[in-house]
Design a protein around this motif. Structure first.
Motif, PDB file in Angstrom:
ATOM      1  N   UNK A 126       0.830  -1.209   0.000  1.00  0.00           N
ATOM      2  CA  UNK A 126       0.000   0.000   0.000  1.00  0.00           C
ATOM      3  C   UNK A 126       0.862   1.255   0.000  1.00  0.00           C
ATOM      4  N   UNK A 127       1.865   1.287   0.859  1.00  0.00           N
ATOM      5  CA  UNK A 127       2.748   2.455   0.925  1.00  0.00           C
ATOM      6  C   UNK A 127       3.524   2.615  -0.377  1.00  0.00           C
ATOM      7  N   UNK A 128       3.997   1.504  -0.943  1.00  0.00           N
ATOM      8  CA  UNK A 128       4.769   1.579  -2.178  1.00  0.00           C
ATOM      9  C   UNK A 128       3.899   2.041  -3.347  1.00  0.00           C
ATOM     10  N   UNK A 129       2.695   1.492  -3.467  1.00  0.00           N
ATOM     11  CA  UNK A 129       1.804   1.883  -4.562  1.00  0.00           C
ATOM     12  C   UNK A 129       1.402   3.342  -4.444  1.00  0.00           C
ATOM     13  N   UNK A 130       1.197   3.814  -3.218  1.00  0.00           N
ATOM     14  CA  UNK A 130       0.856   5.226  -3.032  1.00  0.00           C
ATOM     15  C   UNK A 130       2.007   6.119  -3.482  1.00  0.00           C
ATOM     16  N   UNK A 131       3.239   5.745  -3.124  1.00  0.00           N
ATOM     17  CA  UNK A 131       4.399   6.555  -3.523  1.00  0.00           C
ATOM     18  C   UNK A 131       4.504   6.629  -5.044  1.00  0.00           C
ATOM     19  N   UNK A 132       4.409   5.492  -5.704  1.00  0.00           N
ATOM     20  CA  UNK A 132       4.551   5.483  -7.157  1.00  0.00           C
ATOM     21  C   UNK A 132       3.363   6.164  -7.840  1.00  0.00           C
ATOM     22  N   UNK A 133       2.169   6.040  -7.275  1.00  0.00           N
ATOM     23  CA  UNK A 133       1.022   6.719  -7.859  1.00  0.00           C
ATOM     24  C   UNK A 133       1.171   8.227  -7.836  1.00  0.00           C
TER      25      UNK A 133
END
Length: 606
Positions: free
Chosen positions: A142-149
Motif C-alpha cells: 500500500x505504501x509503495x503503490x501510493x508513492x509510485x502513484x
C-alpha cells in the motif's frame, strides 16, 4: 521558499538568490514567465529525502502492531476465527462458517490469505503470527503503490511547476520524487491509518487494492506493463474482498478520466488504454455477479444531527492532517480545477476521495470506508506543498511538535506510573479501568521506545536548524510524530492494550471455571466471541439443541435480561436442567458478561 538564478547574479554574487515568497521575485522575471500552475519550485527545494530514512520510518510504522500483539476483539478476532476454521479443514473454502454463522462481509479473499499463510508456516509459526504475514506485505505494498502513484501524477504536464525565465526551476524527475516523498509522509501522518492498517481484516485488503488501482490509473499514461498488472490485481482483489461497487466506480471513473485527459496528444494511442481499463471494470462486474457478491448495504444516517455530527468528527480526526492540506490544494489549484481541461493530478485523487466519502456517509462501519480514501487524500495533500507559505509551514511544525511531544510524554508518564507507582494517580486510573491488570516490563520494548524517543528529539533539532528548502519538510514532523506515538503505544502500552482490548482474560476465566473442557454448548454468542473462545480456550463450540453432548453451556446473556429463565423472552434457552456456575465479565466492561452453566439432568455422565 523560491529560488531563482541568473547569469548576472552568478557573476556578481557567486551564489543563487533566495526568495521567501512570490512577491520577492523581481517583476522582470515574474512578468516574463507564463504561470500555468501555482507551483513555483526551484531545484534546491526538491532535495532528495534519504532513502534509508524513509525506509526506516516505514519499517517503524509497519512492524509495531503486527509483532507481539494479541488478536483484539471485534473484526480482528473474527477474521482470525474464520482463518483457523479454513486452515484446519473445519469448513468449506467457498462458504466458511464459524459456529454455523457465515461471515458478515462477502469477500473471502482475506480469510483465504490468512488460512494459506497458516498452512504454509505450520508448525514453525503460531497461527496468529502466520496469518499476519500476508497483511504485513499488503501494508508495505500500500505504501509503495501510493508513492509510485503520486510520483506518476506529479510527472503529468498539468502538475509541473512554473518554468523560470532564466532557468533554475525544479527538474521534472526530482520534482516528482519530492512530491511522492511528501505524499507518502502525508499518508503516514493520517491518524486514522494506524489501527485499521494493522488488523488482519478485509479492510486492509481493500486499502491495498485501492492503492493498486490508484497507481495503475496514475501511471497508465507513462507505462504499460506495471499499471496493467496493478489494475488486474487491484480490481478483482477489491471485488473478492467485499467491495465490488467501489471497484466498478474506480474503474469506470478512471477510464473516463483517461479518455478526457488533455495530455493525450494522440487519441489513437489513448483508446487502447481506455478500452483496457473499461473492460477490466466490466470483467470484475461480471465476476461479482457470478459470485453473488452484489449487496447494497446502504445505511443513511437515521438519527439526524447526532449521526451527522459523529460523521463530521470522524472526517476531522481520521484524515488529519491530510484534509487541511487537501483543501489548500483545491484552493490554490482552483483555476486548473475549474478550467475546461481535466488535470489528472487533481481530478483522479479527487474522484477517489469523493467515492470514499460517499461510501463513508452511506455504509457501516464508516471509518473503514473512509480508510480507502487516505492514499488519494495524501496525493491531494502533496500538491499543497509547493504552494505553502512559510507562515503556514511554521504553523504546521509548531502544532505538530507540541501535539506529538505532549502525546509521547503522556505515554511515558503513564507507563512509568504503572511500573513504579510514581506518580500515583495514572496507575490508579489504569487499575480502575482495567481491573486485575498486572504491569509487565519488557526490556526490548523499553529499548525500542527509548531509541524512538531519542530519534524524535534529533528530528526536532534537525527541523529547527533552518532546513527550509525541501518541499517535503512540512510533513516530516507529522509523519514521524504519528509513527512515534503508534510505536510507543505498541511497545510501552502493549500489555495494557492487550489486556483491555483482547478477549483473552475473559475467555480464559470462563474455560478455567469449567475445568478446561474440550467442548461447550453455546447460545447467543457473536462471531467474535465464538472465535475468541475457540482460540483462547482451545475448545470446540456447538449450538444448543435438544441433544446435549457437552456438560457445559456458555451464554452471552443481554445485560438487561434477568437470570431466571421463566422471566426471559420467548427466544431464551430452556435452562431447567442447567445449573448456574459463574458470570464472567470483561475486565473493562462488566456488563459484557458470559454466563457459564453446567448440565445437571439425572443420568447424564459427570
Amino acid at each position: 521558499m523560491f529560488h531563482y538564478t541568473t547569469n548576472t547574479h552568478r557573476r556578481l554574487r557567486g551564489h543563487p538568490v533566495i526568495a521567501t515568497s512570490e512577491r520577492d521575485i523581481p517583476v522582470s522575471i515574474r512578468c516574463s514567465v507564463n504561470q500555468p500552475s501555482p507551483a513555483i519550485v526551484p531545484q534546491s527545494a526538491v532535495r532528495r529525502l534519504p532513502r534509508w530514512a524513509l525506509l526506516l520510518l516505514c519499517l517503524a510504522y509497519i512492524a509495531p502492531g503486527f509483532v507481539g500483539r494479541d488478536p483484539w476483539r471485534g473484526a480482528d478476532m473474527t477474521a482470525l476465527g474464520y482463518m483457523l476454521e479454513l486452515a484446519q479443514g473445519h469448513t468449506p473454502w467457498l462458504s466458511p462458517l464459524l459456529g454455523d454463522l457465515p461471515p458478515e462481509t462477502d469477500g473471502l479473499l482475506p480469510y483465504w490469505l490468512g488460512a494459506w499463510a497458516m498452512q504454509f508456516a505450520s508448525p514453525w509459526l503460531a497461527p496468529e503470527w502466520a496469518a499476519r504475514i500476508p497483511f504485513v506485505l499488503l501494508l508495505a505494498l500500500t505504501l509503495q503503490a501510493t508513492w509510485y502513484g503520486i510520483h506518476d501524477l506529479a510527472r503529468s504536464p498539468g502538475a509541473q511547476p512554473v518554468a523560470f525565465a532564466f532557468g533554475g526551476e525544479a527538474a521534472p524527475a526530482d520534482y516528482a520524487r519530492a512530491m511522492a516523498d511528501g505524499g507518502l509522509l502525508a499518508l503516514l501522518a493520517c491518524l486514522g491509518l494506524a489501527q485499521p492498517s494493522h488488523e488482519t481484516t478485509s479492510y486492509l485488503v481493500q486499502l491495498c487494492c485501492t492503492s493498486l488501482i490508484f497507481y495503475g490509473l496514475a501511471a497508465s499514461p507513462h507505462q504499460r506493463a506495471w499499471p496493467l498488472l496493478a489494475l488486474a490485481a487491484g480490481l478483482p482483489g477489491l471485488v473478492l474482498s467485499g467491495a465490488p461497487t467501489l471497484a466498478l466506480l474506480y474503474g469506470l471513473g478512471g477510464a473516463m478520466m483517461c479518455l478526457c485527459d488533455p495530455s493525450n496528444a494522440h487519441m489513437s494511442r489513448a483508446r487502447p488504454r481506455v478500452l483496457g481499463i473499461a473492460l477490466l471494470a466490466l470483467a470484475v462486474t461480471v465476476l461479482a455477479w457470478q459470485l453473488d457478491l452484489w449487496r447494497w448495504r446502504m445505511a443513511w444516517p437515521a438519527d439526524g444531527l447526532k449521526d451527522w455530527a459523529s460523521l463530521g468528527r470522524l472526517l476531522l480526526w481520521f484524515t488529519w492532517p491530510a484534509w487541511p492540506l487537501a483543501i489548500w490544494t483545491l484552493w490554490r489549484w482552483r483555476k486548473q480545477i475549474l478550467s475546461r481541461q481535466l488535470h489528472r493530478h487533481l481530478m483522479l485523487p479527487l474522484w477517489f476521495v469523493a467515492v470514499s466519502v460517499g461510501a463513508t456517509l452511506t455504509t457501516q462501519p464508516a471509518d473503514r470506508a473512509l480508510l480507502l480514501g487516505l492514499p488519494a487524500l495524501a496525493a491531494l495533500a502533496a500538491f499543497a506543498l509547493p504552494t505553502l507559505r512559510r507562515s503556514v509551514a511554521a504553523l504546521i511544525d509548531w502544532f505538530t511538535l507540541l501535539f506529538f511531544s505532549v502525546s509521547a510524554i503522556a505515554i511515558w508518564v503513564i507507563w512509568t506510573s504503572t511500573q513504579t507507582g510514581v506518580p500515583a494517580k495514572p496507575a490508579a486510573n489504569v487499575a480502575k479501568l482495567a481491573r486485575g491488570f498486572e504491569p509487565e516490563f519488557s526490556f526490548m520494548a523499553f529499548v525500542v521506545a527509548l531509541v524512538a524517543s531519542a530519534a524524535w528529539c534529533a528530528l526536532v533539532w534537525w527541523r529547527a536548524d533552518r532546513h527550509r528548502q525541501p518541499i517535503w519538510k512540512s510533513l516530516v514532523l507529522p509523519a514521524s510524530g504519528a509513527t512515534l506515538s503508534w510505536l510507543l503505544l505498541m511497545t510501552l502500552w502493549l500489555p495494557m492494550l492487550n489486556y483491555a482490548r483482547s478477549d483473552a482474560p475473559q475467555m480464559r476465566s470462563v474455560v478455567s471455571a469449567a475445568g478446561h473442557p474440550s467442548c461447550m454448548h453455546m447460545f447467543g454468542l457473536g462471531r467474535g466471541q465464538i472465535a475468541a473462545l475457540q482460540f483462547h480456550g482451545s475448545l470446540r463450540l456447538h449450538a444448543l439443541t435438544n441433544t446435549v453432548s457437552c456438560p457445559w453451556l456458555v451464554w452471552a446473556r443481554p445485560p438487561e435480561m434477568p437470570l431466571a429463565p421463566s422471566m426471559g423472552p420467548p427466544w431464551a434457552p430452556d435452562l431447567r436442567h442447567w445449573t448456574l456456575q459463574t458470570i464472567q465479565g470483561r475486565p473493562t466492561d462488566q456488563n459484557d458478561a458470559l454466563v457459564l452453566y453446567r448440565y445437571s439432568a439425572p443420568g447424564f455422565p459427570k
